[in-house]
Design an enzyme around this catalytic site. Sequence first.
Site, mmCIF file in Angstrom:
data_model
loop_
_atom_site.group_PDB
_atom_site.id
_atom_site.type_symbol
_atom_site.label_atom_id
_atom_site.label_comp_id
_atom_site.label_asym_id
_atom_site.label_seq_id
_atom_site.Cartn_x
_atom_site.Cartn_y
_atom_site.Cartn_z
ATOM 1 C CG ASP A 55 -1.884 1.148 1.272
ATOM 2 O OD1 ASP A 55 -1.684 2.131 0.534
ATOM 3 O OD2 ASP A 55 -2.845 1.074 2.057
ATOM 4 C CE1 TYR A 147 -6.373 10.681 -11.042
ATOM 5 C CE2 TYR A 147 -6.988 12.423 -12.566
ATOM 6 C CZ TYR A 147 -6.244 11.303 -12.276
ATOM 7 O OH TYR A 147 -5.364 10.805 -13.205
ATOM 8 C CE LYS A 151 -3.024 11.845 -10.998
ATOM 9 N NZ LYS A 151 -1.885 10.912 -10.955
ATOM 10 C CB THR A 182 -5.086 2.928 -18.085
ATOM 11 O OG1 THR A 182 -6.017 3.971 -17.737
ATOM 12 C CG2 THR A 182 -3.843 3.536 -18.722
#
Length: 254
Positions: A55, A147, A151, A182
Amino acid sequence: MDGKVALVTGTSGVAAATCARLLELGVRVLACGIDEAANATLRERTPGIVVRRADMAEAADVEACVADAVNRFGGVDVIVNAAAIHPFGTVVDTDAATWARCLAVNLGSIYLTGHFGIPALRNRGGGSIVNLASIQGHACQRGVAAYTATKGAIHALTRAMALDHAPDNIRVNSVSPGSVRTPMLAVAARHFDGPDADVEAVFRRFGDAHPLGRIAEAEEVAEMIVFLAGPRASFCTGGDYLIDGGLKAGIGVR
């Protein structure tokens, strides 16, 4: 890069493609990921790789991964930070636990691999770190608050690390892909079009938003990562490198 040692976080998508390309160049690779299915697939498809379950948001796990690379291969020359999760939601929709987990995996893992890994790079006389950011750190969709926050933060952390560790001959850069084929993008396709979505059709729609008219393949992003990790990018540090099919070059007005 023959004989160099790389620690790669993440075991699917761009991370898996990067591992394969590094191995082709003679790099010894230790990959770390939490998803046992992805770990098993990477082992099966990538002869010569070492894969550990870890992890990357947990300090003890990351420390153990670095120690394993040093003990097994004699050191670390390259760190590729590609581990990530991609929750959807606004700051109102996103619960506190999801927000914290996203920051811990996407951003905290880069802190941890640096914290434990940079001393190993120093011991080798320097090295390279490449962080996987995203076009969403520059401009984003709606409903990706956690998210995109991570980034954008990766861009800033990359600059800070590059400045701090240039005297150690350690280069630090990031790459910011657009849409890439992906498993994570397949999850996004089902998020937008439902669990029974025609994923390839959604990928074509995503691709239409890019001036080049398609999404990227993971191997294309891996080429940029490997270039930045290697000696041909010896004067590159502190930069972010778009690999977005021209997405950021335009505006959405038609």
